[in-house]
Design an enzyme around this catalytic site. Structure first.
Site, mmCIF file in Angstrom:
data_model
loop_
_atom_site.group_PDB
_atom_site.id
_atom_site.type_symbol
_atom_site.label_atom_id
_atom_site.label_comp_id
_atom_site.label_asym_id
_atom_site.label_seq_id
_atom_site.Cartn_x
_atom_site.Cartn_y
_atom_site.Cartn_z
ATOM 1 N N GLU A 1 5.970 6.228 -9.347
ATOM 2 C CA GLU A 1 4.556 6.082 -8.968
ATOM 3 C C GLU A 1 4.185 7.066 -7.858
ATOM 4 O O GLU A 1 3.152 7.737 -7.930
ATOM 5 C CB GLU A 1 4.283 4.640 -8.509
ATOM 6 N N HIS B 1 0.059 0.865 -13.698
ATOM 7 C CA HIS B 1 0.783 -0.341 -14.077
ATOM 8 C C HIS B 1 2.280 -0.034 -14.081
ATOM 9 O O HIS B 1 2.687 1.008 -14.603
ATOM 10 C CB HIS B 1 0.327 -0.807 -15.472
ATOM 11 N N GLY C 1 0.786 -1.233 0.000
ATOM 12 C CA GLY C 1 0.000 0.000 0.000
ATOM 13 C C GLY C 1 0.815 1.278 0.000
ATOM 14 O O GLY C 1 0.331 2.325 0.422
ATOM 15 N N SER C 2 2.048 1.227 -0.530
ATOM 16 C CA SER C 2 2.845 2.468 -0.514
ATOM 17 C C SER C 2 2.217 3.530 -1.420
ATOM 18 O O SER C 2 2.270 4.723 -1.099
ATOM 19 C CB SER C 2 4.301 2.202 -0.915
ATOM 20 N N ASP D 1 -5.164 -4.410 -18.278
ATOM 21 C CA ASP D 1 -4.146 -3.413 -18.645
ATOM 22 C C ASP D 1 -4.374 -2.820 -20.027
ATOM 23 O O ASP D 1 -3.429 -2.628 -20.794
ATOM 24 C CB ASP D 1 -2.741 -4.046 -18.595
HETATM 25 C C1 GAR Z 1 2.925 -1.049 -7.733
HETATM 26 O O1 GAR Z 1 4.213 -1.000 -8.288
HETATM 27 C C2 GAR Z 1 1.883 -1.159 -8.820
HETATM 28 O O2 GAR Z 1 2.228 -0.517 -10.017
HETATM 29 C C3 GAR Z 1 1.823 -2.649 -9.016
HETATM 30 O O3 GAR Z 1 1.907 -3.187 -7.712
HETATM 31 C C4 GAR Z 1 2.721 -2.326 -6.914
HETATM 32 C C5 GAR Z 1 2.012 -2.073 -5.592
HETATM 33 O O4 GAR Z 1 2.831 -1.421 -4.678
HETATM 34 N N1 GAR Z 1 0.602 -3.015 -9.702
HETATM 35 C C6 GAR Z 1 0.519 -3.996 -10.589
HETATM 36 O O5 GAR Z 1 1.450 -4.725 -10.875
HETATM 37 C C7 GAR Z 1 -0.865 -4.165 -11.199
HETATM 38 N N2 GAR Z 1 -0.793 -4.909 -12.423
HETATM 39 P P1 GAR Z 1 2.222 -0.760 -3.367
HETATM 40 O O6 GAR Z 1 1.319 -1.797 -2.673
HETATM 41 O O7 GAR Z 1 3.420 -0.452 -2.506
HETATM 42 O O8 GAR Z 1 1.458 0.462 -3.759
#
Ligand code: GAR
Length: 192
Positions: free
Chosen positions: A174, A104, A12-13, A145
Site C-alpha cells: 500500500e 482495499h 493513518g500510515s 468494495d
Molecule cells: C489499510 O490496510 C487499508 O487497506 C485498510 O485499512 C488499513 C488502514 O491502515 N482498509 C480497509 O480495510 C477498508 N475496507 P492505515 O490507517 O495505517 O493507513
C-alpha cells in the site's frame, strides 16, 4: 492546484505516505483530513503536517448533508479513502463520482464487502489457505468494495504467515503504490 481530502479512521500510515508524497507539489495539495474517530492516530499526523481536520459524526454523515457543504467550503476536488471504515453515503458518492478512490487490503472481488476490513480480511485469507493476496485500488460506487478497479498488486501468502505478518506485507504494498497510483489518476483526469 487539485485539493485532496483524505478520509481515514485509524493509524493513518497510508495517509502519512500520501502526505509525504505530495509535500512540495505544485499540482496537488492534501487540503483536509476527514476522520470519524476522535483520538485516531491520523489526527496527529494531520496536525504535525499542519493539515486541517474535520471530525465527522454519524447523524450528519448518514442522515444529513453527508458533509458535502463542508467539503465544498474547503474546495475539495478529489477524495482518497485510506482506511476509512464507514460506508460512504450515496449523497457524497454522487457528488464525487469518479473523483473518489479507495484502497482495499485484498484482491477484489475476493475478500470484500461488509465486515471485510483490516484484520478481518487477513484472517479470512489465512483461514482459506490462499497462496496470494494483495491490494486493490478502485473508484468508489454505491456498493461496498465494488467500483471499477484501477490497480492491483500481489504478494505471496506462505504457510507461516499470520494475520499480522500478512498485514505488514500488505501495508508495504500500500505504501509503495497508493501515493503513485493517486498521482497517476489525478494526472489522467487532467488530460480529459
Ligand atoms: C489499510 O490496510 C487499508 O487497506 C485498510 O485499512 C488499513 C488502514 O491502515 N482498509 C480497509 O480495510 C477498508 N475496507 P492505515 O490507517 O495505517 O493507513
Amino acid at each position: 492546484m487539485k485539493r485532496i481530502s483524505i478520509f481515514a479512521s485509524g493509524a493513518g500510515s497510508n495517509a502519512q505516505r500520501i502526505i509525504a508524497h505530495f509535500a512540495g507539489s505544485t499540482e496537488v495539495e492534501i487540503a483536509l483530513i476527514v476522520c470519524n474517530k476522535p483520538g485516531a492516530g491520523v489526527l496527529e499526523i494531520a496536525s504535525s503536517n499542519n493539515i486541517p481536520t474535520l471530525i465527522i459524526e454519524k447523524e450528519q454523515f448518514f442522515r444529513g448533508n453527508a458533509y458535502v457543504d463542508e467539503l465544498g467550503s474547503f474546495h475539495i476536488d478529489f477524495i482518497v479513502l485510506a482506511g476509512f471504515l464507514w460506508k460512504v453515503p450515496s449523497l457524497l458518492i454522487h457528488h464525487y463520482l469518479g473523483r473518489m478512490v479507495n484502497i482495499h487490503p485484498a484482491l477484489l472481488p475476493n475478500y470484500g464487502g461488509k465486515g471485510m476490513y483490516g484484520h478481518f480480511v487477513h484472517e479470512a485469507v489465512i483461514a482459506n489457505k490462499e497462496t496470494e493476496s494483495g491490494i486493490t485500488i478502485h473508484f468508489v460506487d454505491e456498493e461496498y468494495d465494488h467500483g471499477s478497479t484501477f490497480f492491483q498488486a500481489r504478494c505471496q501468502v506462505t504457510e507461516t504467515d499470520t494475520p499480522e505478518t500478512l498485514a505488514s506485507k500488505i501495508h508495504l504494498l500500500e505504501h509503495e503504490y497508493y501515493p503513485k497510483v493517486i498521482e497517476s489518476i489525478l494526472k489522467s483526469q487532467q488530460i480529459h
